[in-house]
Design an enzyme around this catalytic site. Sequence first.
Site, PDB file in Angstrom:
ATOM      1  N   ARG A  68      56.913 -10.617  52.338  1.00 40.46           N
ATOM      2  CA  ARG A  68      56.279  -9.440  51.744  1.00 40.46           C
ATOM      3  C   ARG A  68      56.270  -9.565  50.225  1.00 40.46           C
ATOM      4  NH1 ARG A  68      58.652  -4.724  50.240  1.00 40.46           N
ATOM      5  NH2 ARG A  68      60.414  -5.011  51.650  1.00 40.46           N
ATOM      6  N   TYR A 121      32.103   1.111  44.173  1.00 39.89           N
ATOM      7  CA  TYR A 121      32.351   1.031  45.608  1.00 39.89           C
ATOM      8  C   TYR A 121      32.819   2.389  46.137  1.00 39.89           C
ATOM      9  CZ  TYR A 121      34.518  -0.868  49.907  1.00 39.89           C
ATOM     10  OH  TYR A 121      34.874  -1.135  51.200  1.00 39.89           O
ATOM     11  N   ASP A 193      35.994  -4.026  39.201  1.00 37.94           N
ATOM     12  CA  ASP A 193      35.793  -4.725  40.470  1.00 37.94           C
ATOM     13  C   ASP A 193      34.756  -5.814  40.205  1.00 37.94           C
ATOM     14  OD1 ASP A 193      34.902  -5.587  42.981  1.00 37.94           O
ATOM     15  OD2 ASP A 193      35.196  -3.621  43.899  1.00 37.94           O
ATOM     16  N   LYS A 218      34.634 -11.134  50.511  1.00 31.53           N
ATOM     17  CA  LYS A 218      33.229 -11.436  50.254  1.00 31.53           C
ATOM     18  C   LYS A 218      33.064 -12.906  49.861  1.00 31.53           C
ATOM     19  CE  LYS A 218      32.514  -6.948  50.810  1.00 31.53           C
ATOM     20  NZ  LYS A 218      33.851  -6.343  50.803  1.00 31.53           N
TER      21      LYS A 218
END
Length: 405
Positions: A68, A121, A193, A218
């Site tokens: 983690r 977004y 972004d 993407k």
Amino acid sequence: METRHFFLHHDRYLHDDQIACSGQDEHHERYFGAVSAPIVQTSLFVQKDYQSYCDDMLCEAERFIYSRGLNPTVQMVEEKLAKLERGESCRCFASGMGAISAALLANLRSQDHIIFVNNVYGPALALVKQMASRYDISYDIVLDGNIAEIERHIRPTTRVIYTESPGTMTMNIVDLSAIAALAKARGITTMIDNTWATPLFQKPLTLGFDIVIHSCTKYLGGHSDLIAGAVITSHDRMTEIRDFSHQLLGAVLSPFAAWLLLRGLRTLPVRMQRHQENVLQIIDYLKTRPEVENIRHPALANGQQQEIIRRQMMGFSGLFAFEIKDGDFAQVKGFIDNCRLFKIGCSWGGYESLIISPNRGYNEEALAAHNIAPGLIRLSIGQESPELLIADLDRAFTAIAGMRG
């Protein structure tokens, strides 16, 4: 201008970007000479004695203790992404929204104010709307990116300016250097972004931005087979993101997803060049269609937007939009349903070409509020032959011509 000749990649970045994407810096001797990076598929790392464990816990951010926190496969891709963006530190997350949430939550407190610049977004905006109602966060939206208008919205409590360039759906360009300078003068953190451009075509940290976010799902992954996100920034800024948003919220990237992302980065330069070549041919075709208006892609920018692009971008990706003249939901639906090669899907950046519209037949009032025309259609141009894609679009235009009578 001639879109076909508008390839901007600066030579000063090309060599280093290719090394970062490739496996040339992966120290293959550590992994028995394996040319493909190993997947260290473990949750836990054990120490040789208890003193080593105690020492490692003092340096938890840099030691392999529990996946983690840090994992060798994930670390490998984080180092590559940091190099590509010219940042000092990167942390990867289990999704793009994991990365967005981590950056925002680490930098906003109760009663803070955030300015969204450009169309961003939707889920990022939805998250802040939730934070507004739950945690007393306020926000404003400046759609056109005008610096004077951004400055007018700055409050004493403004802590973050968040943007995309090009903007979601509209593909509007904003001046990143000007936004960064305005924010720095007032002690405001800037975030962008950068998923559309990828680090190959735009490097916001070199333009003065503080934090860059990616949906690695993407173009960076490039094969539509992983969900991932990344945040790239300075070591100092990453400390708070790591300690709070990465470690404690726990939306971390798995080793296998990191390996898929490493594989995607290998071919990123050649894939992005192909996306660019294909999209410019599709744009040239759409310019000949009388049914089309307002093709929204940075390659067609003019005036001030073109000047900004030449200063801050190095190429074009394959995601863009156009508007059907006098289009409504019925025509948008008819156009999309008559495509065969273009698949209907909300993501983008893989081999396959995709088509959607923000018009869902029940949200035109919301579209108008964000300056989005009801006839807007978004295309993600993939790796297929442009001739086949054009034939598919021809079929769809013929169908809506029949609808119009």
